[in-house]
Design an enzyme around this catalytic site. Structure first.
Site, PDB file in Angstrom:
ATOM      1  N   GLU A   1     -48.423 -18.545  27.418  1.00 26.60           N
ATOM      2  CA  GLU A   1     -49.814 -18.270  27.794  1.00 26.60           C
ATOM      3  C   GLU A   1     -50.249 -16.991  27.114  1.00 26.60           C
ATOM      4  OE1 GLU A   1     -50.858 -17.912  31.981  1.00 26.60           O
ATOM      5  OE2 GLU A   1     -49.695 -19.712  32.439  1.00 26.60           O
TER       6      GLU A   1
ATOM      7  N   TYR B   1     -50.399 -11.079  28.225  1.00 25.71           N
ATOM      8  CA  TYR B   1     -51.845 -10.870  28.234  1.00 25.71           C
ATOM      9  C   TYR B   1     -52.287  -9.491  27.773  1.00 25.71           C
ATOM     10  CZ  TYR B   1     -52.699 -15.296  30.611  1.00 25.71           C
ATOM     11  OH  TYR B   1     -52.794 -16.636  30.904  1.00 25.71           O
TER      12      TYR B   1
ATOM     13  N   ASN C   1     -45.455 -15.372  29.126  1.00 19.58           N
ATOM     14  CA  ASN C   1     -46.898 -15.287  29.321  1.00 19.58           C
ATOM     15  C   ASN C   1     -47.272 -13.851  29.044  1.00 19.58           C
ATOM     16  OD1 ASN C   1     -46.934 -17.927  30.090  1.00 19.58           O
ATOM     17  ND2 ASN C   1     -47.492 -17.552  32.232  1.00 19.58           N
TER      18      ASN C   1
ATOM     19  N   GLN D   1     -55.162 -25.839  38.931  1.00 18.88           N
ATOM     20  CA  GLN D   1     -56.333 -25.214  38.333  1.00 18.88           C
ATOM     21  C   GLN D   1     -57.273 -26.202  37.643  1.00 18.88           C
ATOM     22  OE1 GLN D   1     -53.607 -21.975  36.547  1.00 18.88           O
ATOM     23  NE2 GLN D   1     -55.523 -20.899  36.918  1.00 18.88           N
TER      24      GLN D   1
ATOM     25  N   HIS E   1     -58.912 -24.436  52.019  1.00 17.90           N
ATOM     26  CA  HIS E   1     -59.689 -25.158  53.033  1.00 17.90           C
ATOM     27  C   HIS E   1     -59.767 -24.379  54.347  1.00 17.90           C
ATOM     28  CE1 HIS E   1     -58.667 -29.161  50.805  1.00 17.90           C
ATOM     29  NE2 HIS E   1     -59.652 -28.500  50.245  1.00 17.90           N
TER      30      HIS E   1
ATOM     31  N   HIS F   1     -45.923 -24.677  38.971  1.00 15.24           N
ATOM     32  CA  HIS F   1     -46.912 -23.630  38.679  1.00 15.24           C
ATOM     33  C   HIS F   1     -47.707 -23.355  39.957  1.00 15.24           C
ATOM     34  CE1 HIS F   1     -49.401 -21.698  35.232  1.00 15.24           C
ATOM     35  NE2 HIS F   1     -49.919 -21.255  36.355  1.00 15.24           N
TER      36      HIS F   1
ATOM     37  N   ARG G   1     -49.260 -27.599  27.029  1.00 20.73           N
ATOM     38  CA  ARG G   1     -48.462 -27.222  28.200  1.00 20.73           C
ATOM     39  C   ARG G   1     -49.280 -27.491  29.458  1.00 20.73           C
ATOM     40  NH1 ARG G   1     -47.942 -21.558  30.843  1.00 20.73           N
ATOM     41  NH2 ARG G   1     -46.361 -21.986  32.399  1.00 20.73           N
TER      42      ARG G   1
ATOM     43  N   ASP H   1     -60.547 -28.599  44.788  1.00 15.40           N
ATOM     44  CA  ASP H   1     -60.679 -30.001  45.220  1.00 15.40           C
ATOM     45  C   ASP H   1     -61.055 -30.916  44.052  1.00 15.40           C
ATOM     46  OD1 ASP H   1     -60.166 -29.065  47.731  1.00 15.40           O
ATOM     47  OD2 ASP H   1     -62.071 -29.702  48.632  1.00 15.40           O
TER      48      ASP H   1
ATOM     49  N   GLU I   1     -44.096 -17.913  35.919  1.00 15.82           N
ATOM     50  CA  GLU I   1     -44.278 -16.575  36.480  1.00 15.82           C
ATOM     51  C   GLU I   1     -43.745 -16.427  37.902  1.00 15.82           C
ATOM     52  OE1 GLU I   1     -48.282 -15.246  36.085  1.00 15.82           O
ATOM     53  OE2 GLU I   1     -48.234 -15.296  33.920  1.00 15.82           O
TER      54      GLU I   1
HETATM   55  C1  PNW Z   1     -51.366 -16.294  34.740  1.00 11.55           C
HETATM   56  N1  PNW Z   1     -51.388  -9.930  35.202  1.00 11.55           N
HETATM   57  O1  PNW Z   1     -51.397 -15.395  35.793  1.00 11.55           O
HETATM   58  C2  PNW Z   1     -51.148 -17.657  35.351  1.00 11.55           C
HETATM   59  O2  PNW Z   1     -49.970 -18.269  34.905  1.00 11.55           O
HETATM   60  C3  PNW Z   1     -52.313 -18.579  35.189  1.00 11.55           C
HETATM   61  O3  PNW Z   1     -52.241 -19.612  36.133  1.00 11.55           O
HETATM   62  C4  PNW Z   1     -53.595 -17.783  35.279  1.00 11.55           C
HETATM   63  O4  PNW Z   1     -54.747 -18.584  35.345  1.00 11.55           O
HETATM   64  C5  PNW Z   1     -53.644 -16.885  34.068  1.00 11.55           C
HETATM   65  O5  PNW Z   1     -52.486 -16.086  33.959  1.00 11.55           O
HETATM   66  C6  PNW Z   1     -54.868 -15.973  34.032  1.00 11.55           C
HETATM   67  O6  PNW Z   1     -54.882 -15.114  35.131  1.00 11.55           O
HETATM   68  C7  PNW Z   1     -51.429 -14.055  35.555  1.00 11.55           C
HETATM   69  O7  PNW Z   1     -51.939  -9.232  36.082  1.00 11.55           O
HETATM   70  C8  PNW Z   1     -52.212 -13.276  36.371  1.00 11.55           C
HETATM   71  O8  PNW Z   1     -50.845  -9.384  34.231  1.00 11.55           O
HETATM   72  C9  PNW Z   1     -52.199 -11.911  36.251  1.00 11.55           C
HETATM   73  C10 PNW Z   1     -51.414 -11.313  35.295  1.00 11.55           C
HETATM   74  C11 PNW Z   1     -50.657 -12.090  34.436  1.00 11.55           C
HETATM   75  C12 PNW Z   1     -50.674 -13.447  34.572  1.00 11.55           C
END
Ligand code: PNW
Length: 494
Positions: free
Chosen positions: A389, A321, A319, A26, A46, A129, A84, A59, A174
């Site tokens: 995360e 969110y 992680n 990323q 690609h 990752h 990290r 890239d 993940e």
């Molecule tokens: C993570 N969800 O992915 C990844 O570890 C990262 O690489 C990514 O950029 C980041 O979260 C943001 O998307 C996820 O749907 C993607 O709950 C989706 C989910 C959770 C984590």
């Protein structure tokens, strides 16, 4: 009012670790420089650019391969205790195998690690990752029965080269997401599989990743821990899933959903009995016979394998969110086995009132870190946690005044403090992300950085957003000050 005064008085202990996170594909760019091999993301972006929302690729990305000193400078500006990042498998091992180690790849990570250590910033290294070498993908990737051995070989190269200075390793980021087509689009399941073979492959992937994780952990334990004195864990995506109503049907749907989302990987490693979660196994077995299979597509563990995988983590990387309500689906899915990890007969939705990010799946749900860790803690015998995360997306387009992200981070901080108040062994928190980056299938259309990256600038200039100043203030003062506003948008190193 009282509430906010009390809130402001809650403090983070001095030894609580604040950091930020990124991942190799990323941010790094330099996709074919200095001997790096091709990985699945290079290959897919690609060859099938239309699969990425804006047709873009990694890239160049944030070009961290050439900007690592600036990246460390940003960590210093923020006052981070830890960073990290992940290692690009194909940059270290261009053939995918450990027969050939790329010295330029080793040098890049050595430089990054040494630059961080100069300023007392602890490296937290994710071994994998999602950027699998294409050579291995061509052999079936995570579905090849030898995958866990390849991964162990790769992990050994990492422990040998960086373990003297890196004390925190995360085997996989993940694993569930990597095994599922719907989220990744690229990787394990991208083989034009039919629905039923995609279900089979998802479970096979899960078992192979778990075996690979366990092999790497046991390798560290046996050959490196004594010498290097570090720790090794895994990062699992754990969002909060709550039954939409108190009916037994919704309660069961929510439980199945949790098992499918994270129990799948957490149970074999962290539970007392090991193996895949019970209810999930039962439902899968039942559905398999309804669908005419002779056995469940879920490869079970032998007793020996169960023991081998159980207990293989020194900490639980989470992680986190967002949160969802779960209810039984009015119409069961057409194929009961496909996509099982995220659609076992249930339907999820967010509350309409929760603030929305630029990502369809991400809203700001109340206190969801605390709710998630509380459940994990009771279920898995009080492990040590790191939030590896947590973050918020905005749309592309310049807006350094990211008040919605500030609101999200402040809410997260309160939820962390709730965890600490409850005695949960939560040791640290990594913001996703240190900087804007290539957001997988979304390309550069969704931005998670607390530093903006100008992707139209060949130098990939980084500029702090308001959230960077707010995070810095929290790290420095150890509490959340709701009145705080940065005086200027100029960063300094304190
Ligand atoms: C993570 N969800 O992915 C990844 O570890 C990262 O690489 C990514 O950029 C980041 O979260 C943001 O998307 C996820 O749907 C993607 O709950 C989706 C989910 C959770 C984590």
């Amino acid at each position: 009012c009282y509430g906010s005064i009390l809130k402001q008085q809650r403090r983070f202990p001095d030894d609580f670790i604040f950091g930020a996170a990124t991942a190799s594909y990323q941010i790094e760019g330099a996709w074919d420089e200095d001997g790096k091999g091709e990985n699945v993301w290079d290959h897919e972006t690609h060859n099938n650019p239309a699969r990425i929302k804006d047709g873009s690729n990694g890239d160049v990305a944030a070009d961290s391969y050439h900007n690592y000193k600036r990246d460390v400078e940003m960590m210093r500006e923020l006052g981070l205790d830890a960073y990290r990042f992940s290692i690009s498998w194909a940059r270290i091992l261009p053939t995918g195998f450990a027969n050939e180690v790329n010295p330029a790849g080793i040098a890049y990570y050595n430089n990054l690690i040494d630059e961080m250590l100069k300023y007392n910033i602890a490296p937290l290294v994710t071994i994998f990752h999602w950027d699998l070498p294409q050579t291995l993908e061509d052999l079936g990737g995570v579905l090849n029965p030898l995958f866990s051995d390849w991964f162990e070989d790769y992990a050994r190269v990492i422990f040998e080269n960086f373990g003297d200075r890196v004390k925190n390793f995360i085997t996989f980021n993940e694993p569930k997401e990597y095994c599922i087509l719907s989220l990744m689009g690229i990787g394990a399941d991208d083989k034009n599989l039919t629905l039923s073979s995609s279900a089979v492959s998802t479970y096979l992937c899960a078992k192979n990743l778990l075996m690979g994780h366990a092999k790497a952990y046991r390798l560290y334990d046996k050959e490196f821990r004594e010498k290097h004195g570090g720790q090794c864990g895994i990062t699992i995506s754990v969002n909060w899933f709550e039954p939409a109503t108190e009916t037994p049907e919704d309660e069961f749907a929510a439980e199945l959903r949790r098992q499918g989302e994270w129990g799948f990987f957490a149970h074999p490693i962290f539970s007392a009995e090991g193996g895949f979660p019970k209810e999930l196994r039962e439902v899968l077995t039942e559905n398999s016979s309804v669908e005419g299979y002779t056995c469940s597509p879920l490869p079970d563990f032998t007793e020996e394998e169960k023991d081998f995988v159980r207990g293989t983590a020194d900490f639980f990387g989470v992680n986190h969110y967002t949160a969802y309500f779960v209810t039984v689906a009015k119409q069961p899915p057409g194929n009961l086995l496909a996509n099982v990890m995220n659609s076992l007969d249930n339907f999820i939705f967010a509350d309409d009132d929760w603030p929305k990010s630029a990502s369809g799946w991400l809203t700001l749900a109340p206190n969801s870190i605390f709710k998630s860790l509380s459940l994990l803690r009771t279920r898995y015998n009080d492990p040590i946690f790191y939030i590896t995360e947590n973050g918020w997306s905005t749309n592309e387009g310049r807006d350094l005044f990211d008040d919605d992200r500030v609101q999200y981070y402040r809410a997260s901080m309160e939820s962390l403090l709730n965890c600490l108040d409850a005695g949960i062994k939560l040791k640290g928190y990594m913001a996703w992300s240190l900087m804007d980056n290539f957001e997988w299938m979304q390309g550069y259309t969704e931005r998670f950085g607390i530093y903006e990256v100008d992707f139209s600038d060949p130098a990939r200039k980084r500029t702090p957003k308001k959230s960077a100043f707010v995070y810095k203030h929290i790290i420095k003062n150890r509490y959340v000050d709701y009145e705080y506003e940065p005086e200027t948008m100029t960063m300094t190193i304190d």
